[in-house]
Design an enzyme around this catalytic site. Structure first.
Site, mmCIF file in Angstrom:
data_model
loop_
_atom_site.group_PDB
_atom_site.id
_atom_site.type_symbol
_atom_site.label_atom_id
_atom_site.label_comp_id
_atom_site.label_asym_id
_atom_site.label_seq_id
_atom_site.Cartn_x
_atom_site.Cartn_y
_atom_site.Cartn_z
ATOM 1 N N HIS A 99 0.699 -1.226 0.034
ATOM 2 C CA HIS A 99 0.011 -0.014 -0.040
ATOM 3 C C HIS A 99 0.876 1.251 0.073
ATOM 4 C CE1 HIS A 99 0.863 -0.386 4.170
ATOM 5 N NE2 HIS A 99 0.499 1.057 4.356
HETATM 6 N N1 UDP Z 1 -3.516 -5.810 8.899
HETATM 7 C C1 UDP Z 1 -4.968 -6.348 8.908
HETATM 8 N N2 UDP Z 1 -5.568 -6.750 7.839
HETATM 9 C C2 UDP Z 1 -4.995 -6.667 6.586
HETATM 10 C C3 UDP Z 1 -3.697 -6.140 6.570
HETATM 11 C C4 UDP Z 1 -3.226 -5.783 7.701
HETATM 12 O O1 UDP Z 1 -5.154 -6.503 9.829
HETATM 13 O O2 UDP Z 1 -5.456 -7.106 5.689
HETATM 14 C C5 UDP Z 1 -2.866 -5.385 10.064
HETATM 15 C C6 UDP Z 1 -1.341 -6.137 10.046
HETATM 16 O O3 UDP Z 1 -1.458 -7.425 10.883
HETATM 17 C C7 UDP Z 1 -0.902 -4.963 11.107
HETATM 18 C C8 UDP Z 1 -1.427 -3.711 10.500
HETATM 19 O O4 UDP Z 1 -2.522 -4.115 10.069
HETATM 20 O O5 UDP Z 1 -1.114 -5.109 12.347
HETATM 21 C C9 UDP Z 1 -0.671 -2.942 9.567
HETATM 22 O O6 UDP Z 1 -1.239 -2.033 8.829
HETATM 23 P P1 UDP Z 1 -0.750 -1.340 7.733
HETATM 24 O O7 UDP Z 1 0.052 -2.586 6.929
HETATM 25 O O8 UDP Z 1 -2.066 -0.728 6.836
HETATM 26 O O9 UDP Z 1 0.055 -0.117 7.993
HETATM 27 P P2 UDP Z 1 1.872 0.246 8.384
HETATM 28 O O10 UDP Z 1 1.894 -0.729 9.551
HETATM 29 O O11 UDP Z 1 2.200 -0.004 7.080
HETATM 30 O O12 UDP Z 1 1.674 1.671 8.911
#
Ligand code: UDP
Length: 368
Positions: free
Chosen positions: A207
């Site tokens: 993403h």
């Molecule tokens: N996650 C979730 N469902 C999904 C994809 C990710 O619950 O379909 C969870 C994942 O386990 C983690 C968090 O969302 O705890 C990560 O979010 P994301 O990748 O959107 O954000 P980032 O960490 O890159 O800021």
């Protein structure tokens, strides 16, 4: 009576604030913890399911700010959040992570003289093309308590001249959630629902704007994911930003049958998929940490990471954006060339308890 207001806006924030909210419940009503949801992520699949599964109350305040440009969104959150702060007058605000809500709320609180605690402070990718890096720099500069997940965070804050007294190495609240929900994660039926088997699939998420905003790169990425199906199923829960870009560029029909395209998945099912995958390929921040905790091999398709402990001692392979290298790395891991990995220091499920204790002591001293 101490009143604390946490500000959350996006999926990873909800996961990080849940253990913090629970830690404050142990203060027998001496600390009131309220939650303000800015509305950055707002729908059932990116927001509500996390409040339900992580057993959080409905937010006390909802700002309803979603979409728009970075400046527009930040500005609208600031305008709405200022009204809440003027009305509520909390003793402190807590901001987790690195999203626009984190930075916007910090600026507003700082100008009203309300202390700020930043959960997951000090992380740096040193890549200012990432909007999150700007949010981290501003939030850390304004915060009064900086809660650190890994040693690199301490080093960066020292280097930036942050007062040592503000820095607290407490561990990782995202891992607190993971540890406390492991029994429920293990009970998930998602593998049966999808008709796939443990260790026979690759889990994928993408993403970050740097990976999903350029249609040419996105097309190459799709070709690579199609190739992965030689190793089994490829499971891809698609973030709304990524789905929009697939749709706008008419790319959805470029996927072959081997890739299971899904909507974003709830927390418990997603962690079940992570725990049982043969490999995770991602550009997420939090997923690099969760795979390290679970000892699952992770390929990070980015040129940098703000979470170097996951590479230095965890199971994360930071490969970069060159898709030929990603392909080679997947092949090598599937042939068994894996990293063993260890769990980083203080990722023990007690970070939120430590945070609540530091905040409680800090506010008691301030009021004396
Ligand atoms: N996650 C979730 N469902 C999904 C994809 C990710 O619950 O379909 C969870 C994942 O386990 C983690 C968090 O969302 O705890 C990560 O979010 P994301 O990748 O959107 O954000 P980032 O960490 O890159 O800021």
């Amino acid at each position: 009576m101490i009143k604390i207001l946490s500000v959350v806006g996006a999926r990873p924030n909800f996961i990080k604030i849940s253990p913090v909210h629970k830690a404050f419940q142990r203060y027998n009503g001496n600390i009131i913890h309220k939650i303000c949801h800015t509305g950055q992520h707002f729908d059932e699949k990116m927001s509500k399911i996390f409040f339900d599964e992580l057993e959080m109350p409905k937010p006390d305040f909802y700002l309803g700010v979603s979409g728009g440009s970075h400046a527009g969104q930040t500005a609208r959150i600031m305008i709405e959040f200022e009204k809440i702060l003027l009305e509520e007058k909390p003793d402190m605000i807590i901001v987790p992570g690195d999203v626009n809500s984190t930075m916007a709320a910090s600026i507003v609180a700082s100008k009203l003289g309300i202390p700020i605690a930043h959960v997951e402070a000090g992380l740096r990718s040193f890549d200012r093309t990432m909007p999150e890096e700007i949010n981290r720099l501003v939030t850390d500069a304004l915060s009064d308590l900086l809660f650190i997940t890994e040693d690199s965070g301490i080093q960066h804050l020292r280097h930036e001249g942050i007062d040592e007294k503000k820095i607290h190495f407490v561990g990782n609240v995202m891992i607190d959630s993971l540890i406390s929900y492991l029994p429920k994660i293990d009970q998930s039926e998602i593998l049966t629902e999808l008709g796939i088997e443990k260790l026979k699939y690759i889990l994928v998420t993408f993403h970050r704007p740097a990976n999903v905003d350029d249609p040419v790169y996105l097309k190459e990425l799709i070709n690579l994911l199609n190739d992965f199906s030689a190793y089994g199923h490829v499971v891809f829960p698609v973030h709304p930003r990524t789905r929009n870009n697939f749709e706008e560029n008419n790319l959805l029909d470029k996927f072959t049958g081997g890739v299971l395209l899904l909507d974003p998945i709830g927390y418990l099912d997603f962690l079940h998929l992570t725990k049982n995958a043969s490999l995770v390929v991602t550009d997420s921040g939090g997923i690099q940490e969760e795979t390290t905790f679970l000892g699952v091999q992770c390929i990070t398709v980015r040129d940098n990471t703000e979470r170097p402990v996951t590479v230095d001692i965890g199971t994360n392979h930071l490969i970069g954006k060159d898709l030929k290298k990603v392909k080679a790395s997947v092949a090598s891991i599937m042939e068994g060339k894996v990293k063993k990995g260890r769990v980083p220091e203080l990722w023990d499920g007690k970070a939120a308890e430590r945070i609540a204790s530091v905040i409680s002591d800090y506010l008691k001293k301030e009021s004396c």
